[in-house]
Design a protein around this motif. Structure first.
Motif, short mmCIF file in Angstrom:
data_model
loop_
_atom_site.label_atom_id
_atom_site.label_comp_id
_atom_site.label_asym_id
_atom_site.label_seq_id
_atom_site.Cartn_x
_atom_site.Cartn_y
_atom_site.Cartn_z
N ALA A 1 0.85 -1.19 0.00
CA ALA A 1 0.00 0.00 0.00
C ALA A 1 0.88 1.24 0.00
CB ALA A 1 -0.91 0.00 1.22
N ASP A 2 0.72 2.10 -1.00
CA ASP A 2 1.44 3.36 -1.06
C ASP A 2 0.67 4.37 -0.21
OD1 ASP A 2 2.73 5.71 -1.61
OD2 ASP A 2 2.74 5.45 -3.79
N LEU A 3 1.06 4.51 1.05
CA LEU A 3 0.30 5.34 1.97
C LEU A 3 0.29 6.81 1.56
CD1 LEU A 3 1.38 3.78 5.40
CD2 LEU A 3 -0.74 3.40 4.12
N LYS A 4 1.33 7.27 0.88
CA LYS A 4 1.36 8.67 0.47
C LYS A 4 0.46 8.93 -0.74
CE LYS A 4 5.78 10.01 2.47
NZ LYS A 4 7.13 10.58 2.25
N ALA A 5 0.10 7.87 -1.44
CA ALA A 5 -0.79 8.03 -2.60
C ALA A 5 -2.23 7.73 -2.24
CB ALA A 5 -0.33 7.12 -3.74
N ALA A 6 -2.46 6.99 -1.16
CA ALA A 6 -3.81 6.59 -0.77
C ALA A 6 -4.45 7.64 0.13
CB ALA A 6 -3.76 5.24 -0.06
N SER A 7 -5.77 7.62 0.18
CA SER A 7 -6.49 8.37 1.21
C SER A 7 -6.39 7.56 2.50
CB SER A 7 -7.94 8.58 0.80
OG SER A 7 -8.02 9.37 -0.37
N TRP A 8 -5.73 8.11 3.50
CA TRP A 8 -5.33 7.30 4.67
C TRP A 8 -5.77 7.99 5.95
CZ3 TRP A 8 0.31 7.45 6.74
CH2 TRP A 8 0.43 6.63 7.87
N SER A 9 -6.62 7.31 6.72
CA SER A 9 -7.19 7.84 7.94
C SER A 9 -6.63 7.10 9.16
CB SER A 9 -8.71 7.69 7.91
OG SER A 9 -9.30 8.18 9.11
N VAL A 10 -6.38 7.85 10.23
CA VAL A 10 -5.86 7.28 11.47
C VAL A 10 -6.66 7.85 12.64
CG1 VAL A 10 -3.85 6.92 12.94
CG2 VAL A 10 -3.56 7.13 10.46
N GLU A 11 -7.02 6.99 13.59
CA GLU A 11 -7.72 7.43 14.79
C GLU A 11 -6.71 7.67 15.90
OE1 GLU A 11 -10.67 4.53 15.74
OE2 GLU A 11 -11.55 4.59 13.73
N THR A 12 -6.98 8.68 16.73
CA THR A 12 -6.09 9.00 17.83
C THR A 12 -6.91 9.47 19.03
OG1 THR A 12 -4.06 10.18 18.45
CG2 THR A 12 -5.68 11.40 17.16
N SER A 13 -6.23 9.75 20.12
CA SER A 13 -6.88 10.23 21.34
C SER A 13 -6.05 11.36 21.92
CB SER A 13 -7.00 9.09 22.37
OG SER A 13 -5.71 8.72 22.85
N PRO A 14 -6.62 12.18 22.80
CA PRO A 14 -5.84 13.28 23.37
C PRO A 14 -4.56 12.83 24.07
CG PRO A 14 -8.17 13.66 23.76
CD PRO A 14 -8.06 12.28 23.17
N ALA A 15 -4.63 11.73 24.79
CA ALA A 15 -3.45 11.30 25.56
C ALA A 15 -2.35 10.71 24.69
CB ALA A 15 -3.88 10.28 26.62
N THR A 16 -2.71 10.20 23.51
CA THR A 16 -1.70 9.52 22.68
C THR A 16 -1.29 10.32 21.45
OG1 THR A 16 -3.38 8.31 21.41
CG2 THR A 16 -2.55 7.26 23.42
N ALA A 17 -1.88 11.50 21.25
CA ALA A 17 -1.50 12.33 20.10
C ALA A 17 -0.25 13.13 20.46
CB ALA A 17 -2.65 13.26 19.72
N THR A 18 0.82 12.41 20.71
CA THR A 18 2.08 13.04 21.11
C THR A 18 2.85 13.49 19.88
OG1 THR A 18 3.14 10.88 21.16
CG2 THR A 18 2.22 11.68 23.22
N ALA A 19 3.81 14.38 20.11
CA ALA A 19 4.55 14.98 18.99
C ALA A 19 5.28 13.93 18.16
CB ALA A 19 5.53 16.02 19.52
N ASP A 20 5.90 12.93 18.82
CA ASP A 20 6.67 11.94 18.05
C ASP A 20 5.77 11.03 17.22
OD1 ASP A 20 5.64 10.78 20.36
OD2 ASP A 20 7.38 9.49 20.70
N ARG A 21 4.61 10.68 17.76
CA ARG A 21 3.69 9.85 16.99
C ARG A 21 3.11 10.63 15.81
NH1 ARG A 21 2.40 8.37 22.65
NH2 ARG A 21 2.41 6.09 22.91
N ILE A 22 2.70 11.87 16.07
CA ILE A 22 2.13 12.68 15.01
C ILE A 22 3.16 12.90 13.90
CG2 ILE A 22 1.28 15.00 14.46
CD1 ILE A 22 0.01 15.02 17.25
#
Length: 465
Positions: free
Chosen positions: A146-167
């Motif tokens: 899967a070419d993630l940069k070419a696909a429409s790609w959605s990711v779920e996150t939460s306030p506690a885990t949306a950290t700078a390194d993960r983002i």
């Protein structure tokens, strides 16, 4: 105090000509049939045979990450809290084994393979560390292709885990849509929903997401929490609007067996229905007046935002289910024309842990066959098609239905059509059947009216665990 509201597995009665459904909130219909209708196959078909008849140049990839840092009181999703790195690492190793076998099955047809859509869901995918997210992206790209940069790609996150390194990982790898489950910006309401978060934490995570400049930011909010009023709901609505998200989802609160709120919610059903309907209408009108358009009961998109489109040119909607979905990870579903398949499913904590452990211990050869599944036939495909279109604001063209199935919608679903027209929940606009504003408010009761007897029986017989 009133007795707690605990909604059992619905029985889905057929529509009656003289009585409205007992509740507007019968069942959230995001895919058909529900996973509770699936059953374990004794000797499931080989994946290579299942996918041999499918179109492979417009696939969707879904990776289910069954981990969260906490379990919200309303959550009945397949997820485990507090998993240590040895478990998440073993899970990813198993997902990699499953991906290799799945890719081999797709390649057996000898045709080019292309993924146009991708999603990481759960659970909370960003429960994984930044290094683990990188590994998941590598599996998706290097093994599944899967070419993630070419696909429409959605990711779920939460306030506690949306950290700078993960983002940073998700931004660098090309994620196009981040959906964050805020639920409420009011600390007292978050606690009432057994979601111990502070508004300051929420705002900080949203600042990081905005700084990353994902093309689409979605914020989830919930209505129907104990003590929630129009005034407090507006606090959350306005707080979300301040971030100018491309999408806002408004979810009604459900309380199901084995969830944290199942013994704590204190409203009678009628009072709770009245509260949820009232807050839904308030939230809908507020977002419409703020420049958003409603695309389904839950989804509000900022006017002018380009909708994600599938390869057939249709918008990807709240009801995102098409043949060609390839699922990886315990709890992920895959959809082919004739069979929908997944793994075992549960809500209770001990059962979820057992199933994850069993998944990690699954021999590679077993991934070559479908396990828990539901066999589709033409009648079920008709129902799935209706739900895909009728619950969306664009509605369903009866001519398109007839062209696809060679039968008329009014012949196949006459009782449902008569019922919805009499209730003024449906209207015919030049051959397109669409829900009225009142019908959209009752969408979670309208959807189950189209469930087959086979699906209803399977869901009713399912033992909650």
């Amino acid at each position: 105090m009133n007795a707690p509201v605990l909604l059992p597995t619905p029985s889905f009665p057929a529509p009656s000509a003289d009585a409205d459904p007992e509740t507007p909130y019968e069942q959230y219909v995001y895919a058909y049939p529900h996973q509770k209708a699936y059953r374990l196959l004794e000797d499931g078909p080989l994946l290579r045979d299942l996918w041999s008849g499918e179109r492979l140049d417009a696939l969707s990839l879904y990776a289910h990450i069954p981990f969260c840092e906490m379990r919200c009181g309303f959550c009945n999703l397949f997820t485990r809290t507090g998993a240590p790195e040895e478990v998440t690492g073993a899970f990813l190793a198993t997902l990699e084994r499953q991906a290799r076998v799945t890719r081999e099955a797709l390649e057996a047809k000898g045709e080019p393979i292309r993924f146009t859509l991708a999603a990481f869901g759960g659970g909370t995918p960003t429960y994984l560390t930044a290094d683990e997210l990188t590994r998941l992206c590598d599996i998706s790209e290097n093994i599944m292709g899967a070419d993630l940069k070419a696909a429409s790609w959605s990711v779920e996150t939460s306030p506690a885990t949306a950290t700078a390194d993960r983002i940073a990982v998700l931004a660098e790898r090309g994620a196009t849509r981040l959906s964050i489950g805020v639920q409420s910006f009011v600390d007292e309401e978050a606690r009432a929903a057994v979601r111990p978060q502070k508004r300051a934490e929420v705002e900080a995570s949203l600042a990081r997401l905005k700084e990353a400049k994902f093309p689409i930011l979605n914020i989830d909010l919930i209505y129907g929490i104990d003590g929630q009023t129009e005034r407090t709901f507006r606090v959350s609505l306005d707080a979300a609007l301040a971030w100018e998200p491309e999408e806002i989802y408004l979810y009604p609160l459900y309380v199901r067996p084995l969830t944290g709120l199942s013994t704590r919610h204190a409203k009678t059903l009628q009072d709770w229905n009245d509260q949820r309907l009232r807050l839904y209408r308030y939230g809908r009108d507020h977002l419409l007046s703020a420049g958003y358009e409603q695309t389904s009961m839950r989804v509000f998109r900022r006017t002018g935002t380009a909708a994600v489109e599938d390869t057939d040119g249709s918008s990807i909607s709240e009801y995102n289910q098409q043949a060609g979905m390839v699922g990886l990870g315990v709890g992920a579903r895959s959809f082919t024309t004739d069979l929908h398949y997944t793994t075992d499913y549960a809500v209770a904590v001990p059962e979820v842990r057992r199933i994850i452990d069993d998944y990690i211990a699954t021999p590679t050869e077993r991934f070559r066959r479908a396990q828990w599944a539901f066999r589709m036939d033409d009648a079920e495909r008709r129902r799935m098609y209706v739900l895909q279109h009728l619950l969306e604001s664009t509605g369903m063209r009866t001519a398109a239905y007839e062209q696809r199935f060679t039968t008329r919608f009014e012949d196949d679903f006459g009782p449902q059509l008569d019922f919805l027209l009499k209730r003024n929940w449906l209207r015919d606009s030049g051959g397109t059947l669409g829900l009225t504003p009142d019908g959209m408010a009752w969408a979670d009761a309208i959807g189950p009216m189209f469930f087959s007897d086979r699906v209803r029986a399977g869901m009713t017989a399912y033992q909650d665990r």
